[in-house]
Design an enzyme around this catalytic site. Structure first.
Site, short mmCIF file in Angstrom:
data_model
loop_
_atom_site.label_atom_id
_atom_site.label_comp_id
_atom_site.label_asym_id
_atom_site.label_seq_id
_atom_site.Cartn_x
_atom_site.Cartn_y
_atom_site.Cartn_z
N ASP A 1 -1.91 6.89 6.09
CA ASP A 1 -2.85 5.86 5.57
C ASP A 1 -3.10 4.91 6.78
O ASP A 1 -2.06 4.02 7.12
CB ASP A 1 -2.31 5.07 4.32
CG ASP A 1 -3.24 4.01 3.98
OD1 ASP A 1 -4.46 3.80 4.75
OD2 ASP A 1 -2.86 3.18 3.08
N TRP B 1 0.82 -1.20 0.00
CA TRP B 1 0.12 0.06 0.03
C TRP B 1 0.85 1.30 -0.06
O TRP B 1 0.58 2.25 -0.60
CB TRP B 1 -0.83 -0.23 1.28
CG TRP B 1 -1.97 -1.42 0.99
CD1 TRP B 1 -2.02 -2.06 2.11
CD2 TRP B 1 -2.77 -1.53 0.21
NE1 TRP B 1 -2.94 -3.15 1.78
CE2 TRP B 1 -3.61 -2.65 0.28
CE3 TRP B 1 -2.99 -0.87 -1.15
CZ2 TRP B 1 -4.30 -3.31 -0.34
CZ3 TRP B 1 -4.04 -1.68 -1.88
CH2 TRP B 1 -4.81 -2.66 -1.53
N LYS C 1 -12.02 -1.84 6.23
CA LYS C 1 -10.95 -2.64 7.03
C LYS C 1 -11.43 -2.70 8.54
O LYS C 1 -11.96 -3.75 9.20
CB LYS C 1 -9.55 -2.26 7.13
CG LYS C 1 -9.10 -2.00 5.61
CD LYS C 1 -8.54 -3.55 5.03
CE LYS C 1 -8.48 -3.54 3.71
NZ LYS C 1 -7.60 -2.48 3.07
C1 LIG Z 1 -7.14 -2.09 1.79
C2 LIG Z 1 -6.00 -0.98 1.99
C3 LIG Z 1 -6.00 0.01 1.02
C4 LIG Z 1 -6.72 0.11 -0.33
O1 LIG Z 1 -8.07 0.45 0.05
P1 LIG Z 1 -8.98 0.77 -1.03
O2 LIG Z 1 -10.09 1.26 -0.33
O3 LIG Z 1 -9.31 -0.83 -1.66
O4 LIG Z 1 -8.61 1.70 -2.14
C5 LIG Z 1 -5.02 1.02 1.32
N1 LIG Z 1 -4.25 1.00 2.16
C6 LIG Z 1 -4.19 -0.06 3.26
C7 LIG Z 1 -3.33 0.10 4.17
C8 LIG Z 1 -5.16 -1.09 3.16
O5 LIG Z 1 -5.13 -1.87 3.90
#
Ligand SMILES: *Cc1c(COP(=O)(O)O)cnc(C)c1O
Length: 357
Positions: free
Chosen positions: A169, A102, A193
């Site tokens: 993030d 990511w 998540k």
């Molecule tokens: C799943 C995830 C993403 C991507 O998320 P989307 O909503 O599918 O774009 C980005 N960063 C992290 C840390 C993730 O776990």
């Protein structure tokens, strides 16, 4: 129907009572005899959902004054670009820490806008640790990192104080533990998540951070425009916002982030203790960097894979197969996963040792 222990890495498990409330609102929302899906986002009833959701974020994370809370679309994957275009000056630089898939994707998007300085990376060991020997450059516009690496199973336990703005993030560990929001200028997190269903992305942004890039930012990517329109510049993703609101109400009712942090620690301690004790398994990542959300591990003897897979499937465990780039197993223990589900996995591992050790 037997209970399934849902270890899905995302979209993830949600509390049963949240799913029930959510399903009721599809048929009859707030006793309006209308579905939440068929009313205006400008109606009083939906505006209340939006402001409740924002208030809950504020309260649960102790968000200080001077920050705005937005529920936007595009996933965290659009957050990679949105964070960069709102933070990187047109002739500026973004500093990044590369701790896996990511963050690598965030770096790739930022490079489309300008200079990227990758100041630390754990790529040399397939992202199995969190780098510590880095210095945050004073001349970058911001430093970006990924707090929890969902795929590889590492997590920042601390982050150095930074003189430049910090973008994070937090998709896979937001609301799992207490954080100090004032350490950040911009936090973003895909809902699916640990906050709710897929379809909305949370942004917590320090108002002062914005407006400094000298860029002409497309409206839908411009956080200031979304702030000015109170997260309703266009039709917001009403249903994911509503279900996220329900989930945050569930969290608050049970004791908030401090409470769930305790539960999450118990869960991860239980599973990691078994991974370390059981002679048939081993963890993949550096012990001190282990994620409390996504525990990754492997069988020492790969030839036992088929037998172990059959054992956990028979125990109604779902979703522990590792990501294709990491291999092995990944047990995702998000907020709604109960301790008893972790115990069920530990029991399977112990029985497997007895029969196959
Ligand atoms: C799943 C995830 C993403 C991507 O998320 P989307 O909503 O599918 O774009 C980005 N960063 C992290 C840390 C993730 O776990």
């Amino acid at each position: 129907m037997a209970k399934v222990h849902n270890y899905s890495a995302g979209p993830c498990i949600l509390p049963e009572e949240v799913l029930k409330q959510a399903s009721e609102a599809v048929i009859n929302f707030n006793n309006l005899n209308l579905s939440l899906l068929e009313i205006s986002h400008r109606s009083k009833d939906f505006i209340e959902v939006m402001s409740n959701a924002q208030e809950l974020v504020k309260e649960l994370l102790n968000v200080p004054d001077g920050y705005s809370i937005l529920f936007l679309q595009g996933g965290a994957s659009l957050g990679f670009y949105i964070s960069a275009i709102n933070g990187m000056k047109s002739d500026g630089t973004g500093a990044y820490i590369d701790t896996g898939t990511w963050s690598s994707k965030a770096i790739k998007e930022a490079k489309k806008l300008g200079n990227v300085n990758v100041i630390a990376s754990s790529k040399d060991k397939n992202f199995s640790y969190i780098p510590t020997n880095f210095e945050i450059p004073s001349d970058a516009n911001y430093i970006h990192y990924t707090s929890n690496n969902t795929i590889f199973g590492t997590q920042f336990k601390t982050f150095p104080k930074s003189a430049i703005p910090v973008i994070c993030d937090m998709s896979s560990d937001i609301f799992s533990k207490e954080i100090n929001v004032s350490d950040y200028d911009l936090i973003y997190a895909g809902a699916q998540k640990n906050m709710g269903p897929a379809g909305t992305t949370l942004y917590i942004v320090k108002n002062d951070f914005l407006g400094k890039t000298g860029r002409d930012i497309p409206s839908m990517l411009d956080l200031q425009i979304h702030i000015d329109k109170e997260s309703m510049f266009n039709t917001p993703p009403v249903y994911p916002i509503y279900v996220s609101m329900l989930n945050l109400q569930w969290l608050k009712k049970n004791g908030g982030v401090k409470w769930i942090e305790g539960v999450n620690n118990q869960k991860s301690e239980l599973l990691y203790a078994e991974i370390d004790r059981n002679p048939l398994f081993k963890g993949i990542v550096a012990t001190e960097d282990r994620s409390n959300m996504n525990a990754t591990f492997v069988l020492k003897d790969e030839s036992q894979t088929e037998a172990f897979d059959a054992a956990w499937k028979a125990a109604n465990i779902s979703g522990i197969k590792g990501h294709r780039s990491a291999g092995g197993y990944r047990a995702s223990m998000y907020n709604a996963l109960p301790l008893e589900s972790v115990q069920a996995l530990v029991d399977v591992m112990q029985n497997f040792e007895k029969t196959n050790g």
